[in-house]
Design a protein around this motif. Sequence first.
Motif, mmCIF file in Angstrom:
data_model
loop_
_atom_site.group_PDB
_atom_site.id
_atom_site.type_symbol
_atom_site.label_atom_id
_atom_site.label_comp_id
_atom_site.label_asym_id
_atom_site.label_seq_id
_atom_site.Cartn_x
_atom_site.Cartn_y
_atom_site.Cartn_z
ATOM 1 N N ASP A 113 0.917 -1.310 -0.072
ATOM 2 C CA ASP A 113 -0.115 0.072 -0.052
ATOM 3 C C ASP A 113 0.899 1.285 0.012
ATOM 4 O O ASP A 113 2.016 1.228 0.281
ATOM 5 C CB ASP A 113 -1.104 0.026 1.202
ATOM 6 N N ASP A 149 -8.343 6.983 14.225
ATOM 7 C CA ASP A 149 -9.186 5.603 14.700
ATOM 8 C C ASP A 149 -10.463 5.528 13.973
ATOM 9 O O ASP A 149 -11.168 4.488 14.064
ATOM 10 C CB ASP A 149 -9.205 5.757 16.152
ATOM 11 N N ASN A 151 -11.310 6.866 10.241
ATOM 12 C CA ASN A 151 -11.150 6.758 8.934
ATOM 13 C C ASN A 151 -10.181 5.799 8.510
ATOM 14 O O ASN A 151 -9.217 5.549 9.203
ATOM 15 C CB ASN A 151 -10.755 8.158 8.239
ATOM 16 N N GLU A 152 -10.686 4.780 7.620
ATOM 17 C CA GLU A 152 -9.830 3.734 7.224
ATOM 18 C C GLU A 152 -8.574 4.283 6.490
ATOM 19 O O GLU A 152 -7.503 3.544 6.755
ATOM 20 C CB GLU A 152 -10.637 2.717 6.247
ATOM 21 N N GLU A 153 -8.629 4.926 5.613
ATOM 22 C CA GLU A 153 -7.416 5.749 5.075
ATOM 23 C C GLU A 153 -6.396 6.310 6.007
ATOM 24 O O GLU A 153 -5.304 6.095 5.972
ATOM 25 C CB GLU A 153 -7.932 6.693 4.003
ATOM 26 N N ARG A 155 -6.265 5.681 9.332
ATOM 27 C CA ARG A 155 -5.786 4.223 10.012
ATOM 28 C C ARG A 155 -4.789 3.547 9.493
ATOM 29 O O ARG A 155 -3.939 3.287 10.236
ATOM 30 C CB ARG A 155 -7.203 3.338 10.221
ATOM 31 N N ARG A 156 -5.140 3.383 8.036
ATOM 32 C CA ARG A 156 -3.796 2.762 7.430
ATOM 33 C C ARG A 156 -2.516 3.770 7.104
ATOM 34 O O ARG A 156 -1.340 3.094 7.263
ATOM 35 C CB ARG A 156 -4.287 2.404 5.921
ATOM 36 N N SER A 159 -0.838 3.425 10.703
ATOM 37 C CA SER A 159 -0.158 1.905 10.720
ATOM 38 C C SER A 159 1.426 2.257 9.784
ATOM 39 O O SER A 159 2.285 1.660 10.199
ATOM 40 C CB SER A 159 -0.742 1.043 10.012
ATOM 41 N N ASP A 231 -8.276 -6.453 1.786
ATOM 42 C CA ASP A 231 -8.578 -6.999 2.936
ATOM 43 C C ASP A 231 -7.716 -8.340 3.236
ATOM 44 O O ASP A 231 -7.025 -8.454 3.982
ATOM 45 C CB ASP A 231 -9.666 -7.118 3.634
ATOM 46 N N TYR A 234 -3.918 -7.857 2.949
ATOM 47 C CA TYR A 234 -3.508 -7.019 3.978
ATOM 48 C C TYR A 234 -3.213 -8.260 5.223
ATOM 49 O O TYR A 234 -2.458 -8.013 5.985
ATOM 50 C CB TYR A 234 -4.092 -5.826 4.187
#
Length: 304
Positions: A113, A149, A151-153, A155-156, A159, A231, A234
């Motif tokens: 990613d 914590d 929003n998915e973008e 959150r990624r 990480s 998913d 990942y």
Amino acid sequence: LIYFYRKPKTKRAKRFLENREPKLKENTKNAMLIKGGNANLTVTEVLKDIYAVKKPFAVLYKKKNITRPFEDQTSLEFFSKKSDCSLFMFGSHNKKRPNNLIIGRMFDYHVLDMIELGIENFVSLKDIKNSKCPEGTKPMLIFAGDVFDVNEEYRRLKSLLIDFFRGPSVPSIRLAGLEYVLHFTAVDGKIYMRSYKVLLKKSGCKIPRIELEEMGPSLDLVMRRTHLASDDHYKKSLKQPKALKPKKKKNISHDVFGTTYGRIHMQKQDLGKLQTRKMKGLRKRPAEKSAEDGGISPKKSKTT
């Protein structure tokens, strides 16, 4: 295609190949910093400062590389395999996307990613005239903002930033070694990156007084394009070998506070034969003993 495996002829080559073999505990992730074909002075200075923060776990490519990671990823995968780097940062500049940074990571030498960030404001290490941390200092990472914590973008992205800046894994730490802080704040669609040096001052007690002194680099970023792994892919990258998974122990459980509980299986006990504490007040009288045996104890004759 047929690949021929050539045995190493020297001990140095043998050590090199052994270092790249799959391991239960992987090596510290290295990052490659690549400058695009049309990178300007701002992007070049950002890559130099990030390299100074990441050393010695980073490789800086000084020559310009004409590539577009979102359209073609073959050159990134080639450099990753050549330099054994699983993290990358690519800097470029054009009219459509000025002062552009692409941060990403690899899995099995393929792009997992990557996220594109735009630089809106930049303050370099040279512009802040303060003492710097020594090379190879492991930073403390702080993330502020609920969007990290929710929003998915984001959150990624969190990480990805942890993977990029965390450095080597250490079994223990000491107080004097906590001298570098990287702070990321997400608010109003922007990400603010600030770096501080931790100063331990005298406080008159055992615990020192802590002050933060801005050290640089300082970046104001905005998120642009994203290329996130599916998913399933990942989840595959997060899979751990069976040898590293903790073995389950029977009849042992833990509560939310970390207390350990154990269950013991015992045979049925006869509580009538259970030995208790011998006390004078708990002793049986002779009459009680004879009643239990089924007889009546004769009374002693009084002497005249």
